[in-house]
Design a protein around this motif. Structure first.
Motif, PDB file in Angstrom:
ATOM      1  N   GLN A 175       1.951   2.004  -3.305  1.00  0.00           N
ATOM      2  CA  GLN A 175       0.871   2.599  -4.084  1.00  0.00           C
ATOM      3  C   GLN A 175       0.768   4.087  -3.757  1.00  0.00           C
ATOM      4  O   GLN A 175       0.689   4.929  -4.643  1.00  0.00           O
ATOM      5  N   ARG A 176       0.805   4.370  -2.454  1.00  0.00           N
ATOM      6  CA  ARG A 176       0.691   5.764  -2.038  1.00  0.00           C
ATOM      7  C   ARG A 176       1.826   6.583  -2.609  1.00  0.00           C
ATOM      8  O   ARG A 176       1.638   7.698  -3.089  1.00  0.00           O
ATOM      9  N   GLY A 193       1.624   9.834  -4.890  1.00  0.00           N
ATOM     10  CA  GLY A 193       2.300  11.065  -4.485  1.00  0.00           C
ATOM     11  C   GLY A 193       3.235  11.577  -5.561  1.00  0.00           C
ATOM     12  O   GLY A 193       3.240  12.777  -5.878  1.00  0.00           O
ATOM     13  N   TYR A 203       0.826  -1.210   0.000  1.00  0.00           N
ATOM     14  CA  TYR A 203       0.000   0.000   0.000  1.00  0.00           C
ATOM     15  C   TYR A 203       0.851   1.247   0.000  1.00  0.00           C
ATOM     16  O   TYR A 203       0.539   2.233  -0.642  1.00  0.00           O
ATOM     17  N   SER A 204       1.953   1.191   0.759  1.00  0.00           N
ATOM     18  CA  SER A 204       2.739   2.410   0.814  1.00  0.00           C
ATOM     19  C   SER A 204       3.405   2.675  -0.546  1.00  0.00           C
ATOM     20  O   SER A 204       3.559   3.818  -0.928  1.00  0.00           O
TER      21      SER A 204
END
Lengths: 182, 215
Positions: B80-81, B85, B77-78
């Motif tokens: 993806q984030r 960003g 997920y990070s």
């Protein structure tokens, strides 16, 4: 999937659940082994978990044909290393456990025996010391369990066990020597 | 499971719950299987199999495996984030660059003209012809201010009528200058073309630009 397939699957993917599947069946035996060497339930539990951690990388890089023996050797070495690290609390005499490590990976092949071999075996039996000979006879020929042998002979249970283990080893060495000296 | 079977055998053996024949069988097995022998020895030292500790161990293993799985998800997920960003950052930079490209030349043009204005200061008088429907966006006064601020011609200028044709977007498309007094009107045309937008379809005004003398 059987163990071999699981192993190669893990090697390819590094999937931890697969490793868990491989490891779980041996966990109770491994825990027993750790108990033997470390003699502390907490430490042994940590050791079992730590061995698992090490397997994560090891089983990806090593080709392991027989997981069971491999695990046993690995766990044993792990425990002995731990003991070496804290020599103070070394409980297990390594000499005393030499027997197991020597024969750990050997699979006994069932050779056909002929009359001469039995003769040789009898000679070798005579070569054992009295204690070993008696225990080996009672165990392999009378098929008595350790406890009964201890009761019959009056030896301590541990003595019976090591006499049989060492007697078996000596017999094997003796037989091999005779075989080669043919 | 074979494992549990073996374990209960060890348990029974260590606690003396086995028949002599079974004990013998297990001992025979253990002689050929040091792994088993060591495990038996280990459990014997602890006076038997502690099922509680073993299940605790199994839980630890399960927890360990799950923690890895959730850590993997977290990382996923990070990532993806991070990707989102990064995309946002790239878009932001692009927009900023476009805005700069759009406004920077005008700023510099304004700056050079201000320098020229130091030599000549012009008074601009602008009289709208109300018969046309067109009007500059922001009003006539603002257009007057714009012209007096930006006019950098060399001469005075007096024009009877400037007639503008305006398209739908408010852009000046055609400029007719009537009755100019022979002066150079290129500067004025340029200013009107680049100047404010207009409402309506056509507009007209009378214009008088003359230089103020600086003492």
């Amino acid at each position: 999937m059987n163990e071999k397939e699981l192993l190669s699957y893990y090697k390819r993917t590094g999937d931890l659940e697969t490793l868990g599947e491989l490891y779980a069946p041996y966990m109770s035996l491994l825990y027993g082994v750790c108990l033997k060497y470390l003699r502390d339930p907490e430490r042994s539990q940590d050791a079992v978990m730590q061995i698992f951690e090490e397997l994560i990388a090891k089983l990806r890089s090593h080709e392991v044909a027989n997981l069971k023996s491999w695990l046993y050797v690995y766990a044993r070495n792990y425990c002995l290393m731990q003991l070496r690290k804290d020599k103070r609390s070394s409980f297990v005499d390594i000499e005393e456990n030499l027997y197991e490590s020597e024969q750990q990976l050997r699979q006994d092949e069932d050779d056909k025996w002929d009359e001469r071999d039995f003769k040789k075996l009898e000679d070798c039996m005579q070569g054992l010391n009295a204690e070993q000979e008696r225990c080996v006879r009672l165990f392999y020929l009378e098929q008595l369990c350790y406890k009964d042998i201890a009761d019959t002979t009056g030896y301590a249970l541990n003595k019976v066990k090591s006499a049989i283990q060492n007697g078996k080893r000596n017999l094997k060495i003796c037989m091999e020597n005779k075989q080669n000296g043919k | 499971m074979e494992n549990n079977y073996q374990l209960s055998r060890i348990h029974n053996y260590v606690n003396g719950l086995m028949s002599k024949e079974d004990m013998y069988t297990l001992e025979r097995e253990a002689l050929d299987d040091p792994f088993l022998q060591d495990a038996i020895d280990g459990y014997a030292l602890q006076q038997g199999v502690d099922a509680g500790r073993l299940s605790l161990l199994q839980k630890r293993l399960a927890a360990r495996i799950n923690s890895q799985a959730s850590a993997k998800n977290k990382r996923f997920y990070s990532w993806q984030r991070l990707a989102i960003g990064m995309a946002a950052a790239v878009m932001f930079v692009t927009v900023c660059t476009l805005l700069l490209i759009r406004y920077l030349p005008q700023q510099t043009a304004g700056l050079t003209e201000v320098e020229i204005m130091q030599d000549h200061v012009y008074a601009v008088t602008l009289t709208p012809d109300e018969s046309y429907n067109g009007k500059p966006v922001g009003g006539w006064q603002q257009l007057e201010a714009y012209l007096s601020e930006n006019y950098a011609g060399e001469q005075d200028l007096r024009v009877a009528a400037v007639v503008l044709a305006i398209d739908k977007t408010g852009k000046v498309v055609d400029i007719v200058i009537k009755d100019k007094d022979l002066a150079d009107t290129d500067e004025l045309l340029k200013l009107l073309e680049n100047g404010p937008k207009w409402n309506g379809s056509a507009a007209s005004f009378h214009l008088d630009i003359h230089r103020l003398s600086i003492q």
